[in-house]
Scaffold this motif. Structure first.
Motif, PDB file in Angstrom:
ATOM      1  N   SER A 270     -53.289  66.669  77.597  1.00 18.99           N
ATOM      2  CA  SER A 270     -54.594  67.107  77.078  1.00 18.99           C
ATOM      3  C   SER A 270     -54.507  67.462  75.596  1.00 18.99           C
ATOM      4  CB  SER A 270     -55.118  68.301  77.884  1.00 18.99           C
ATOM      5  OG  SER A 270     -54.248  69.408  77.803  1.00 18.99           O
ATOM      6  N   LEU A 271     -53.375  68.043  75.177  1.00 18.68           N
ATOM      7  CA  LEU A 271     -53.179  68.310  73.750  1.00 18.68           C
ATOM      8  C   LEU A 271     -53.123  67.012  72.952  1.00 18.68           C
ATOM      9  CD1 LEU A 271     -50.505  71.167  73.913  1.00 18.68           C
ATOM     10  CD2 LEU A 271     -52.868  71.399  73.109  1.00 18.68           C
ATOM     11  N   GLN A 272     -52.436  66.011  73.489  1.00 21.09           N
ATOM     12  CA  GLN A 272     -52.357  64.717  72.810  1.00 21.09           C
ATOM     13  C   GLN A 272     -53.732  64.071  72.703  1.00 21.09           C
ATOM     14  OE1 GLN A 272     -49.553  62.616  75.251  1.00 21.09           O
ATOM     15  NE2 GLN A 272     -47.920  64.097  74.830  1.00 21.09           N
ATOM     16  N   SER A 273     -54.484  64.079  73.790  1.00 18.15           N
ATOM     17  CA  SER A 273     -55.827  63.495  73.786  1.00 18.15           C
ATOM     18  C   SER A 273     -56.725  64.190  72.783  1.00 18.15           C
ATOM     19  CB  SER A 273     -56.434  63.593  75.193  1.00 18.15           C
ATOM     20  OG  SER A 273     -57.774  63.147  75.199  1.00 18.15           O
ATOM     21  N   ASN A 274     -56.639  65.511  72.744  1.00 18.36           N
ATOM     22  CA  ASN A 274     -57.459  66.267  71.803  1.00 18.36           C
ATOM     23  C   ASN A 274     -57.092  65.931  70.361  1.00 18.36           C
ATOM     24  OD1 ASN A 274     -59.375  68.597  71.294  1.00 18.36           O
ATOM     25  ND2 ASN A 274     -57.550  69.354  70.250  1.00 18.36           N
ATOM     26  N   ALA A 275     -55.789  65.839  70.066  1.00 18.03           N
ATOM     27  CA  ALA A 275     -55.348  65.531  68.705  1.00 18.03           C
ATOM     28  C   ALA A 275     -55.807  64.143  68.280  1.00 18.03           C
ATOM     29  CB  ALA A 275     -53.826  65.640  68.613  1.00 18.03           C
ATOM     30  N   VAL A 276     -55.653  63.152  69.151  1.00 18.06           N
ATOM     31  CA  VAL A 276     -56.062  61.779  68.823  1.00 18.06           C
ATOM     32  C   VAL A 276     -57.564  61.714  68.558  1.00 18.06           C
ATOM     33  CG1 VAL A 276     -56.309  59.449  69.764  1.00 18.06           C
ATOM     34  CG2 VAL A 276     -54.156  60.696  70.055  1.00 18.06           C
ATOM     35  N   THR A 277     -58.346  62.357  69.423  1.00 23.72           N
ATOM     36  CA  THR A 277     -59.803  62.336  69.257  1.00 23.72           C
ATOM     37  C   THR A 277     -60.222  63.034  67.969  1.00 23.72           C
ATOM     38  OG1 THR A 277     -60.064  62.365  71.662  1.00 23.72           O
ATOM     39  CG2 THR A 277     -62.002  62.905  70.343  1.00 23.72           C
ATOM     40  N   LYS A 312     -68.597  65.068  71.507  1.00 23.73           N
ATOM     41  CA  LYS A 312     -68.728  65.442  72.917  1.00 23.73           C
ATOM     42  C   LYS A 312     -67.365  65.456  73.587  1.00 23.73           C
ATOM     43  CE  LYS A 312     -71.092  64.112  77.203  1.00 23.73           C
ATOM     44  NZ  LYS A 312     -72.019  63.115  77.831  1.00 23.73           N
ATOM     45  N   ASP A 313     -66.529  64.456  73.276  1.00 21.77           N
ATOM     46  CA  ASP A 313     -65.172  64.394  73.844  1.00 21.77           C
ATOM     47  C   ASP A 313     -64.334  65.593  73.393  1.00 21.77           C
ATOM     48  OD1 ASP A 313     -65.732  62.054  75.167  1.00 21.77           O
ATOM     49  OD2 ASP A 313     -64.835  60.747  73.650  1.00 21.77           O
ATOM     50  N   LEU A 314     -64.495  66.017  72.138  1.00 23.73           N
ATOM     51  CA  LEU A 314     -63.739  67.163  71.640  1.00 23.73           C
ATOM     52  C   LEU A 314     -64.104  68.431  72.400  1.00 23.73           C
ATOM     53  CD1 LEU A 314     -63.703  66.574  67.767  1.00 23.73           C
ATOM     54  CD2 LEU A 314     -61.722  66.611  69.301  1.00 23.73           C
ATOM     55  N   ARG A 315     -65.385  68.602  72.698  1.00 26.40           N
ATOM     56  CA  ARG A 315     -65.806  69.769  73.487  1.00 26.40           C
ATOM     57  C   ARG A 315     -65.204  69.705  74.892  1.00 26.40           C
ATOM     58  NH1 ARG A 315     -70.725  68.778  70.675  1.00 26.40           N
ATOM     59  NH2 ARG A 315     -71.542  67.571  72.437  1.00 26.40           N
ATOM     60  N   ALA A 316     -65.178  68.492  75.467  1.00 27.53           N
ATOM     61  CA  ALA A 316     -64.579  68.340  76.799  1.00 27.53           C
ATOM     62  C   ALA A 316     -63.081  68.607  76.740  1.00 27.53           C
ATOM     63  CB  ALA A 316     -64.861  66.935  77.331  1.00 27.53           C
ATOM     64  N   ASN A 317     -62.414  68.132  75.670  1.00 30.62           N
ATOM     65  CA  ASN A 317     -60.984  68.387  75.502  1.00 30.62           C
ATOM     66  C   ASN A 317     -60.699  69.875  75.452  1.00 30.62           C
ATOM     67  OD1 ASN A 317     -60.458  65.534  73.337  1.00 30.62           O
ATOM     68  ND2 ASN A 317     -60.022  65.723  75.493  1.00 30.62           N
ATOM     69  N   LYS A 318     -61.512  70.605  74.692  1.00 25.28           N
ATOM     70  CA  LYS A 318     -61.317  72.055  74.562  1.00 25.28           C
ATOM     71  C   LYS A 318     -61.451  72.744  75.916  1.00 25.28           C
ATOM     72  CE  LYS A 318     -63.032  76.170  72.162  1.00 25.28           C
ATOM     73  NZ  LYS A 318     -63.128  76.946  73.420  1.00 25.28           N
ATOM     74  N   ASN A 319     -62.471  72.356  76.671  1.00 26.28           N
ATOM     75  CA  ASN A 319     -62.657  72.951  77.991  1.00 26.28           C
ATOM     76  C   ASN A 319     -61.488  72.622  78.919  1.00 26.28           C
ATOM     77  OD1 ASN A 319     -65.132  74.033  77.243  1.00 26.28           O
ATOM     78  ND2 ASN A 319     -66.296  72.271  77.965  1.00 26.28           N
ATOM     79  N   GLU A 320     -60.983  71.392  78.791  1.00 25.62           N
ATOM     80  CA  GLU A 320     -59.849  71.004  79.620  1.00 25.62           C
ATOM     81  C   GLU A 320     -58.618  71.850  79.295  1.00 25.62           C
ATOM     82  OE1 GLU A 320     -57.194  67.036  80.755  1.00 25.62           O
ATOM     83  OE2 GLU A 320     -58.298  67.109  78.856  1.00 25.62           O
TER      84      GLU A 320
END
Length: 441
Positions: A270-277, A312-320
């Protein structure tokens, strides 16, 4: 009383000294002493068998907001006055402490014309500061008042001036600095391989022209990785049950009995996904801004929709990430420790340390580098069961890092350095800097 014991008066003197350094109008020291003593004695009381915990802002109710911004944000703080001010006394504080919360609101404290302290009202919208302090937000929100102070436990008062921590009184100990083991030193070095693999994984999902391999970007995402680990420890503190996390390269059945084995890798992914996004979003936003200034007709609506989707994806990443951190922290409520590999993948919980070989020595480090001249010997038997078991494991397994959170919230970190078992206390987990000009290494 021993001269080593510190009192609310010592904390008040420190506050007044910091105000003078900032050339701020300093109230009579007696007023600040009265303020700190009332907070301290309130913290020793209970209300309906629960501790008295609250936050206050030293704020002039006549002029609470002398320089308001032209375009304030929607969640900016505001002052809500009481119909009648309430004397700032222990009995009154105990009665109404529950109307505030360290995460949301603060009492407004100020003296009247006779220098008697009163509670004049409340300040709302303290959530942004709480989120920033606990590494859940990246933007520094505006802070009201001349200084702020919190009762965070029995005999525990913390004073801030904006984002600088002035001092903390823990019963009879006045703390003027904490140790940032994550900045540099042995603990940072042991975490470095996991951080390096994380950054490499992020880069592998991006074109070379998007990921700028400058030190600034690497350091930003490194801090995101470190913040996730710190937030887990902060959550364990809030649970108030105590807990332990072991980061170790190997799970050897001879040393560790893993009662509940899992392979939970959602934190690093999830950290990787958030950083890439985030990197893609920042790159696209900068690109669109450049087109707006130079060639406004060449902007495609699809690019704007793409940017909105990324937001929107960044907000979802944060919640995850928030949910993952809670998930891992709650695992520590089960007897035994939580075992993680250097990439922050959870390998199991309810883990029992089977090694009974006591360490040959134990030293407390007073700086993040564990400089030999700044080490002091400590007695292994002076610590509880959770600490001693972690000491035994780390002393026999170099390269491992043990984090132990006591029920009172104290966090200790330990690892083996050459022939010494070294432990750090008073670890800096939150976002703040200390106000003292002379800062220990």
């Amino acid at each position: 009383m021993s001269s080593m014991n510190k009192t609310p008066r010592h904390l008040a003197e420190t506050v007044c000294s910091e105000l003078k350094k900032r050339r701020t109008a300093v109230p009579d020291e007696k007023i600040i002493v009265d303020l700190m003593e009332t907070m301290y004695y309130s913290s020793l009381r209970t209300e309906e068998s629960e501790p008295v915990i609250f936050h206050m802002v030293y704020l002039d109710p006549v002029q609470p907001d002398p320089k308001p911004p032209r375009n304030p944000v929607r969640d900016r703080w505001s002052y809500i006055p009481f119909a009648e001010p309430i004397p700032f006394s222990v009995s009154n504080v105990v009665k109404i402490a529950k109307s505030t919360d360290l995460r949301t609101s603060s009492f407004v404290i100020w003296p009247d014309k006779e220098d008697q302290l009163f509670i004049w009202g409340l300040v709302d919208q303290q959530n942004p500061f709480h989120k920033f302090l606990n590494r859940s937000a990246e933007i520094e929100p505006e802070r009201p008042g001349i200084f702020q102070a919190s009762v965070e436990g029995i005999g525990n008062i913390v004073v801030y001036m904006r984002y600088e921590k002035v001092a903390e009184l823990r019963v009879n100990e006045l703390i003027r600095f904490s140790i940032d083991i994550f900045r540099e030193g042995p603990i940072r070095d042991l975490l470095a391989p996991g951080i390096k693999r994380y950054l490499q994984e992020v880069r592998s999902h991006l074109p070379d022209d998007i990921y700028m391999t400058d030190a600034g970007m690497d350091e930003f995402h490194t801090q995101q990785w470190i913040s996730a680990l710190c937030r887990i420890l902060l959550r364990i503190q809030k649970i108030k049950k105590g807990g332990a996390i072991l980061i170790t390269p190997y799970i050897d059945p001879a040393d560790l009995n893993v009662k509940y084995g899992i392979n939970y890798d959602r934190l690093p992914t999830s950290l990787q996904s958030n950083a890439v996004t985030k990197i893609k979003s920042d790159y696209l936003e900068a690109h669109l801004l450049g087109l707006t200034e130079s060639k406004p007709k060449e902007i495609l609506s699809s690019q704007y929709f793409q940017l909105r989707r990324m937001e929107k994806d960044l907000r979802a990443n944060k919640n995850e990430i928030d949910g993952v951190i809670w998930f891992i922290a709650l695992l520590t409520r089960v007897d035994g420790l939580v075992a993680m590999d250097p990439d922050l993948v959870v390998k199991g919980y309810g883990v029992e340390i089977k090694n009974w070989q006591e360490p040959d020595n134990l030293f407390i480090a007073s700086d993040r580098l564990a400089t030999p001249a700044k080490l002091r010997p400590a007695a292994y038997n002076h610590f509880g069961t959770r600490h001693r078991s972690m000491m035994r494991y780390c002393s026999q397994n170099p390269g491992s890092v043990g984090f132990v959170v006591s029920q009172d919230g104290e966090v200790r970190v330990m690892t083996m350095m050459e022939e010494r078992l070294v432990m750090w206390e008073n670890i800096r987990l939150k976002y703040y800097s200390y106000a003292a000009k002379k800062k220990p290494a």
